[in-house]
Design a protein around this motif. Structure first.
Motif, short mmCIF file in Angstrom:
data_model
loop_
_atom_site.label_atom_id
_atom_site.label_comp_id
_atom_site.label_asym_id
_atom_site.label_seq_id
_atom_site.Cartn_x
_atom_site.Cartn_y
_atom_site.Cartn_z
N GLN A 51 -1.35 -55.57 27.22
CA GLN A 51 -0.70 -55.25 28.50
C GLN A 51 -0.02 -53.89 28.44
O GLN A 51 -0.10 -53.11 29.39
CB GLN A 51 0.33 -56.33 28.86
CG GLN A 51 -0.28 -57.62 29.31
CD GLN A 51 0.80 -58.68 29.57
OE1 GLN A 51 1.95 -58.51 29.19
NE2 GLN A 51 0.39 -59.76 30.23
N GLN A 54 -2.62 -51.21 28.73
CA GLN A 54 -3.14 -51.14 30.10
C GLN A 54 -2.16 -50.42 31.02
O GLN A 54 -2.55 -49.60 31.85
CB GLN A 54 -3.45 -52.54 30.63
CG GLN A 54 -4.67 -53.15 29.95
CD GLN A 54 -4.87 -54.62 30.34
OE1 GLN A 54 -3.96 -55.29 30.81
NE2 GLN A 54 -6.09 -55.12 30.10
N GLN A 58 -2.82 -46.94 33.07
CA GLN A 58 -2.61 -46.83 34.51
C GLN A 58 -1.65 -45.68 34.82
O GLN A 58 -1.86 -44.92 35.76
CB GLN A 58 -2.05 -48.13 35.07
CG GLN A 58 -3.07 -49.25 35.11
CD GLN A 58 -2.43 -50.59 35.51
OE1 GLN A 58 -1.22 -50.67 35.71
NE2 GLN A 58 -3.26 -51.62 35.59
#
Length: 71
Positions: A51, A54, A58
């Protein structure tokens, strides 16, 4: 059988010295590489680590906010 090589009659020639240095260097390099992780598998990531990566991707995809400097 008589050895006509200079090292048989004197201390040591440059060729024999260099060959010895090369053998020593090869042994050292082989010893140093024995512990390198060439064949180790990639570490498995926890869900939290995935996570985090990620979110960082982003963040990078959306760009950084521009800061205005008053001049």
């Amino acid at each position: 059988m008589e050895n006509d090589h200079i090292c048989a009659r004197h201390a040591i020639c440059f060729q024999c010295f260099k060959a010895g240095v090369d053998r020593t260097r090869a042994r050292r390099e082989a010893w140093a590489q024995r512990s390198l992780p060439f064949e180790s598998a990639a570490p498995e990531l926890t869900p939290r680590e995935i996570q985090h990566r990620q979110r960082m991707l982003q963040h990078l995809q959306h760009g950084f906010p521009r800061i205005r400097v008053n001049q």
